[in-house]
Motif scaffolding. Structure first.
Motif, short mmCIF file in Angstrom:
data_model
loop_
_atom_site.label_atom_id
_atom_site.label_comp_id
_atom_site.label_asym_id
_atom_site.label_seq_id
_atom_site.Cartn_x
_atom_site.Cartn_y
_atom_site.Cartn_z
N MET A 1 0.98 -31.55 0.88
CA MET A 1 -0.16 -31.67 -0.03
C MET A 1 -0.86 -30.34 -0.15
O MET A 1 -1.05 -29.64 0.84
CB MET A 1 -1.14 -32.74 0.46
CG MET A 1 -0.59 -34.15 0.46
SD MET A 1 -1.83 -35.36 0.94
CE MET A 1 -2.06 -34.92 2.64
N SER A 2 -1.29 -29.94 -1.36
CA SER A 2 -1.93 -28.66 -1.62
C SER A 2 -3.43 -28.78 -1.44
O SER A 2 -4.09 -29.54 -2.14
CB SER A 2 -1.60 -28.20 -3.05
OG SER A 2 -2.29 -27.01 -3.34
N LYS A 3 -3.96 -28.04 -0.43
CA LYS A 3 -5.40 -28.04 -0.16
C LYS A 3 -5.98 -26.71 -0.61
O LYS A 3 -5.37 -25.65 -0.41
CB LYS A 3 -5.68 -28.30 1.31
CG LYS A 3 -5.23 -29.68 1.79
CD LYS A 3 -5.67 -29.96 3.20
CE LYS A 3 -4.80 -29.21 4.20
NZ LYS A 3 -3.42 -29.74 4.25
N THR A 4 -7.16 -26.76 -1.24
CA THR A 4 -7.79 -25.54 -1.74
C THR A 4 -9.20 -25.42 -1.18
O THR A 4 -9.83 -26.42 -0.80
CB THR A 4 -7.85 -25.55 -3.27
OG1 THR A 4 -8.62 -26.68 -3.71
CG2 THR A 4 -6.47 -25.63 -3.90
N LEU A 5 -9.69 -24.17 -1.14
CA LEU A 5 -11.05 -23.87 -0.72
C LEU A 5 -11.61 -22.85 -1.70
O LEU A 5 -10.98 -21.82 -1.95
CB LEU A 5 -11.08 -23.31 0.71
CG LEU A 5 -12.46 -22.89 1.24
CD1 LEU A 5 -13.37 -24.11 1.37
CD2 LEU A 5 -12.32 -22.17 2.58
N SER A 6 -12.80 -23.13 -2.28
CA SER A 6 -13.37 -22.23 -3.27
C SER A 6 -14.89 -22.26 -3.17
O SER A 6 -15.48 -23.14 -2.52
CB SER A 6 -12.93 -22.63 -4.68
OG SER A 6 -13.38 -23.94 -4.98
N ASN A 30 -8.20 -31.56 -2.25
CA ASN A 30 -6.81 -31.91 -1.91
C ASN A 30 -6.16 -32.44 -3.18
O ASN A 30 -6.61 -33.46 -3.72
CB ASN A 30 -6.78 -32.97 -0.81
CG ASN A 30 -5.39 -33.13 -0.22
OD1 ASN A 30 -4.41 -32.70 -0.82
ND2 ASN A 30 -5.32 -33.74 0.96
N GLU A 31 -5.13 -31.74 -3.66
CA GLU A 31 -4.48 -32.11 -4.92
C GLU A 31 -5.50 -32.15 -6.05
O GLU A 31 -5.55 -33.10 -6.85
CB GLU A 31 -3.76 -33.46 -4.79
CG GLU A 31 -2.65 -33.52 -3.77
CD GLU A 31 -1.45 -32.65 -4.15
OE1 GLU A 31 -1.40 -32.21 -5.31
OE2 GLU A 31 -0.59 -32.42 -3.28
N ASP A 32 -6.35 -31.10 -6.12
CA ASP A 32 -7.35 -30.96 -7.17
C ASP A 32 -8.43 -32.02 -7.14
O ASP A 32 -9.18 -32.19 -8.09
CB ASP A 32 -6.69 -30.93 -8.57
CG ASP A 32 -5.94 -29.65 -8.81
OD1 ASP A 32 -6.28 -28.64 -8.16
OD2 ASP A 32 -5.01 -29.67 -9.63
N ARG A 33 -8.55 -32.80 -6.07
CA ARG A 33 -9.58 -33.82 -5.99
C ARG A 33 -10.50 -33.50 -4.82
O ARG A 33 -10.04 -33.15 -3.73
CB ARG A 33 -8.96 -35.19 -5.79
CG ARG A 33 -8.17 -35.69 -6.98
CD ARG A 33 -7.47 -36.97 -6.62
NE ARG A 33 -7.61 -38.17 -7.26
CZ ARG A 33 -8.33 -38.58 -8.28
NH1 ARG A 33 -9.10 -37.84 -8.85
NH2 ARG A 33 -8.33 -39.74 -8.74
N ALA A 34 -11.80 -33.59 -5.05
CA ALA A 34 -12.77 -33.32 -4.00
C ALA A 34 -12.56 -34.26 -2.83
O ALA A 34 -12.29 -35.44 -2.99
CB ALA A 34 -14.19 -33.45 -4.55
#
Length: 452
Positions: A1-6, A30-34
């Protein structure tokens, strides 16, 4: 799963050494969802630079109420920044819950900058200059500076459903909404500027519905002004003086208010006269009178006269008088002898006849004859005939007679002599009116349907 931090929209991305009040607002997805972080056991900000890992700082789980889902606040401790020289740093968020540890982002860490403050370096003596001389110098310097190009503003181009749907290239300052997040194209890349969402509005008032409807009627002489008389719950017949029928529909609302609507109708004009019917296949009044005026006279000499014609009645000595013969398991095709028979059981009898049906066999000659089927009340049900052909007796099919109660019976007389106790549809020629009339079961009517 793709996790992002911005960084959230309008969040600072740099902090000065010694500033322990600047707060970074970060978004974990996570997957473009908060990601809902309210159930986390602990959240730690891991900080490093080019030399490697430096230290971790716990993040308070009691986030301010104005943060959206997936957002956390990071405020650096003074001791942390005092130990960080100015430069570029990397940041990861470690979330620990009952399922384990999740690290945001999945790929390269998020970067932020620590800048120096005035105390970071030694100052030098500033040459003293008079204010007027300073202004002249600044104006002279400004006159030599060329005017720069206009700056790039924010231009929201549209909305997409995911980050992967953003254009690969765009103009500086172009923006797109991804669900509720604003992404802005800057320095050759898309930057998540945080959630675009206003505060929740005040709850509106409860709606008003229709609780019931009332329909009423009233007649009037006006088609434009509503009548002021008494309204009726039943339809009212119009009159010559009041040719308009008004219908009032009252809507009763749940807030105890009402509203009236009106519909107006009017009796139509008299229609054109209908075509003259073709009566060529109907009995004329004269023929009807002649048919119903049968006169029988006894001539006192063994004959009778019917409407002027002399008729000799049958010779009683030649009339068949016979006892009733009971038949069991008999075939009526074999019964050709004159007499009366009751078929208790057998074949080829009258269809739908019962065991009480009486059969009268009448031979007309040695070659042919007829069979009559009668009920016990002497009503004739039907008949059939036979003849000899090729040495065999051949019977025709039974012919069932009409139900006498359904046969039109014609009678005549004046109005005072109309019959009673008759069935619906009975026809009677009224000599007082000089026309045929019919009984509807309640009234007598003529051919136009008018009660007479």
């Amino acid at each position: 799963m793709s996790k992002t931090l911005s960084f959230a929209y309008e969040s600072p991305q740099e902090v000065k050494v010694g500033d322990d009040e600047t707060t970074f607002t970060l978004i974990c997805k996570n997957e473009d969802r908060a990601v809902d972080l309210t159930g986390s056991q602990s959240i730690i900000a891991k900080i490093g630079n080019q030399s490697g890992y430096l230290r971790g700082q716990p993040i308070n789980l009691d986030s301010p109420s104005d943060l959206h889902a997936g957002q956390i606040s990071l405020t650096f401790e003074k001791s942390t920044l005092d130990n960080f020289p100015p430069g570029l740093y990397s940041l990861e968020i470690w979330v620990i819950d009952s399922n384990g540890t999740s690290i945001y982002p999945s790929d390269n860490p998020l970067s932020f900058t620590v800048t120096s403050n005035l105390e970071s370096g030694s100052g030098t003596t500033i040459t003293t200059i008079a204010f007027d001389d300073f202004v002249k110098a600044m104006n002279k310097a400004a006159s030599t500076i060329a005017k720069g190009d206009p700056g790039e503003g924010l231009n929201i181009k549209g909305q997409v459903t995911s980050v992967s749907a953003l254009p690969t290239t765009a103009n500086e300052g172009n923006g797109y909404l991804v669900n509720e997040e604003l992404y802005v194209y800057t320095s050759g890349a898309w930057k998540d500027c945080g959630t675009i969402q206003g505060p929740q509005g005040i709850q509106g008032k409860a709606g008003t519905g229709i609780s019931s409807t009332t329909i009423q009627y009233q007649i009037s002489n006006s088609a434009t002004t509503a009548p002021t008389g008494t309204w009726s719950n039943d339809i009212v017949a119009t009159t010559t003086a009041n040719p308009y029928l008004w219908m009032k529909a009252t809507l009763n609302y749940t807030d105890n208010t009402t509203k009236d609507f009106y519909l107006i109708s009017q009796k139509g004009d008299k229609g054109d006269k209908g075509d003259t019917p073709d009566l060529s296949n109907y009995t004329t009044v004269t023929d009807l009178n002649n048919g119903l005026s049968t006169k029988v006279t006894d001539n006192k000499n063994g004959t009778i006269e019917v409407n002027g014609s002399s008729i000799t009645p049958a010779d009683d000595s030649k009339v068949l008088h016979s006892a009733l013969t009971q038949l069991s398991s008999a075939d009526m095709n074999t019964v050709a002898t004159a007499g009366f028979y009751q078929l208790n059981s057998g074949t080829n009898g009258m269809p739908n006849a019962d065991a009480w049906t009486i059969y009268q066999v009448i031979p007309l000659s040695s070659f042919n004859g007829v069979q009559l089927a009668c009920e016990t009340n002497k009503t004739v049900l039907g008949m059939r005939s036979w003849n000899y052909s090729n040495g065999a007796r051949n019977f025709s099919n039974w012919i069932q007679f009409a139900d006498d109660s359904k046969v039109l019976h014609l009678s005549t007389g004046d109005t005072a002599s109309r019959p009673t106790g008759i069935s619906t549809g009975y026809q009677y020629f009224d000599t007082s009116l000089n026309k045929p009339i019919w009984y509807t079961g309640k009234n007598w009517v003529d051919a136009t349907g008018t009660t007479v």
